[in-house]
Design a protein around this motif. Structure first.
Motif, mmCIF file in Angstrom:
data_model
loop_
_atom_site.group_PDB
_atom_site.id
_atom_site.type_symbol
_atom_site.label_atom_id
_atom_site.label_comp_id
_atom_site.label_asym_id
_atom_site.label_seq_id
_atom_site.Cartn_x
_atom_site.Cartn_y
_atom_site.Cartn_z
ATOM 1 N N ASP A 274 9.262 31.301 -42.989
ATOM 2 C CA ASP A 274 8.769 29.939 -42.760
ATOM 3 C C ASP A 274 7.257 29.867 -42.628
ATOM 4 O O ASP A 274 6.689 28.792 -42.647
ATOM 5 C CB ASP A 274 9.401 29.360 -41.487
ATOM 6 N N GLY A 275 6.609 31.009 -42.427
ATOM 7 C CA GLY A 275 5.166 31.007 -42.278
ATOM 8 C C GLY A 275 4.671 32.376 -41.864
ATOM 9 O O GLY A 275 5.441 33.328 -41.769
ATOM 10 N N PRO A 276 3.382 32.499 -41.564
ATOM 11 C CA PRO A 276 2.800 33.795 -41.206
ATOM 12 C C PRO A 276 3.234 34.257 -39.813
ATOM 13 O O PRO A 276 3.711 33.479 -39.001
ATOM 14 C CB PRO A 276 1.294 33.520 -41.244
ATOM 15 N N GLY A 277 3.053 35.557 -39.578
ATOM 16 C CA GLY A 277 3.317 36.114 -38.257
ATOM 17 C C GLY A 277 4.722 36.633 -38.034
ATOM 18 O O GLY A 277 5.010 37.237 -37.010
ATOM 19 N N GLN A 278 5.600 36.423 -38.970
ATOM 20 C CA GLN A 278 6.985 36.873 -38.818
ATOM 21 C C GLN A 278 7.080 38.379 -38.986
ATOM 22 O O GLN A 278 6.386 38.962 -39.824
ATOM 23 C CB GLN A 278 7.855 36.173 -39.861
ATOM 24 N N VAL A 279 7.954 39.024 -38.185
ATOM 25 C CA VAL A 279 8.181 40.461 -38.289
ATOM 26 C C VAL A 279 9.667 40.701 -38.532
ATOM 27 O O VAL A 279 10.517 40.156 -37.831
ATOM 28 C CB VAL A 279 7.737 41.194 -37.007
ATOM 29 N N VAL A 280 9.977 41.509 -39.538
ATOM 30 C CA VAL A 280 11.347 41.922 -39.816
ATOM 31 C C VAL A 280 11.413 43.412 -39.515
ATOM 32 O O VAL A 280 10.704 44.211 -40.127
ATOM 33 C CB VAL A 280 11.738 41.634 -41.285
ATOM 34 N N SER A 281 12.247 43.785 -38.530
ATOM 35 C CA SER A 281 12.391 45.188 -38.140
ATOM 36 C C SER A 281 13.687 45.743 -38.684
ATOM 37 O O SER A 281 14.750 45.147 -38.519
ATOM 38 C CB SER A 281 12.383 45.307 -36.617
ATOM 39 N N ILE A 282 13.595 46.913 -39.325
ATOM 40 C CA ILE A 282 14.745 47.535 -39.963
ATOM 41 C C ILE A 282 14.801 49.005 -39.565
ATOM 42 O O ILE A 282 13.784 49.697 -39.592
ATOM 43 C CB ILE A 282 14.674 47.393 -41.495
ATOM 44 N N VAL A 283 15.995 49.485 -39.216
ATOM 45 C CA VAL A 283 16.197 50.870 -38.841
ATOM 46 C C VAL A 283 16.860 51.580 -40.012
ATOM 47 O O VAL A 283 17.918 51.143 -40.494
ATOM 48 C CB VAL A 283 17.079 50.992 -37.570
ATOM 49 N N LEU A 284 16.254 52.664 -40.477
ATOM 50 C CA LEU A 284 16.793 53.417 -41.621
ATOM 51 C C LEU A 284 18.068 54.153 -41.204
ATOM 52 O O LEU A 284 18.165 54.647 -40.088
ATOM 53 C CB LEU A 284 15.736 54.414 -42.100
ATOM 54 N N LYS A 285 19.032 54.213 -42.105
ATOM 55 C CA LYS A 285 20.310 54.901 -41.860
ATOM 56 C C LYS A 285 20.345 56.135 -42.741
ATOM 57 O O LYS A 285 20.186 56.049 -43.942
ATOM 58 C CB LYS A 285 21.456 53.968 -42.225
ATOM 59 N N ASP A 286 20.539 57.314 -42.100
ATOM 60 C CA ASP A 286 20.621 58.519 -42.957
ATOM 61 C C ASP A 286 22.056 58.920 -43.174
ATOM 62 O O ASP A 286 22.963 58.363 -42.668
ATOM 63 C CB ASP A 286 19.811 59.669 -42.382
#
Length: 118
Positions: free
Chosen positions: A106-118
């Motif tokens: 929707d706009g700036p400043g957004q953070v998407v956090s993702i955890v890698l799966k091994d």
């Protein structure tokens, strides 16, 4: 916006991020809106600023452990290299759907956090 990927299996193998903005092309080779490759440079986490237009997006991530520039899979077509999806979706039987992985920009400043799966 910023994509933050944690729990990297290797601190040197390339991390590849594939950004999708349509359900029809999701997880299909070459159908991503764009992709980025990042070297972790000795870290177990990367933070990547990305300029995404407003709308619905999904991200698929792989870590190319043997640097052969592809996602290695077993005979059941299940990835044998670390992978992850936005919303930290963990598929059990089949690949996830775009709707499971999508998030709204929707706009700036957004953070998407993702955890890698091994």
């Amino acid at each position: 916006m910023t994509v933050k990927v944690s729990a990297l299996v290797s601190t040197s193998s390339t991390v590849k991020l594939y950004f999708y903005n349509t359900r029809a092309g999701f997880l299909k080779s070459g159908k991503w809106a764009f992709s980025k490759s990042v070297k972790p440079e000795g870290k177990r986490e990367i933070t990547l600023p990305v300029d995404l237009p407003k709308g619905e997006w999904a991200v698929a991530i792989t870590q190319d452990m043997n640097n052969n520039d592809k996602v290695d899979k077993n005979f059941l077509c299940i990835p044998t290299e670390p992978y992850a999806f936005s919303n930290n979706i963990r598929p059990t039987v089949a690949a996830p759907d775009f709707n499971e992985c999508k998030f709204r920009v929707d706009g700036p400043g957004q953070v998407v956090s993702i955890v890698l799966k091994d």
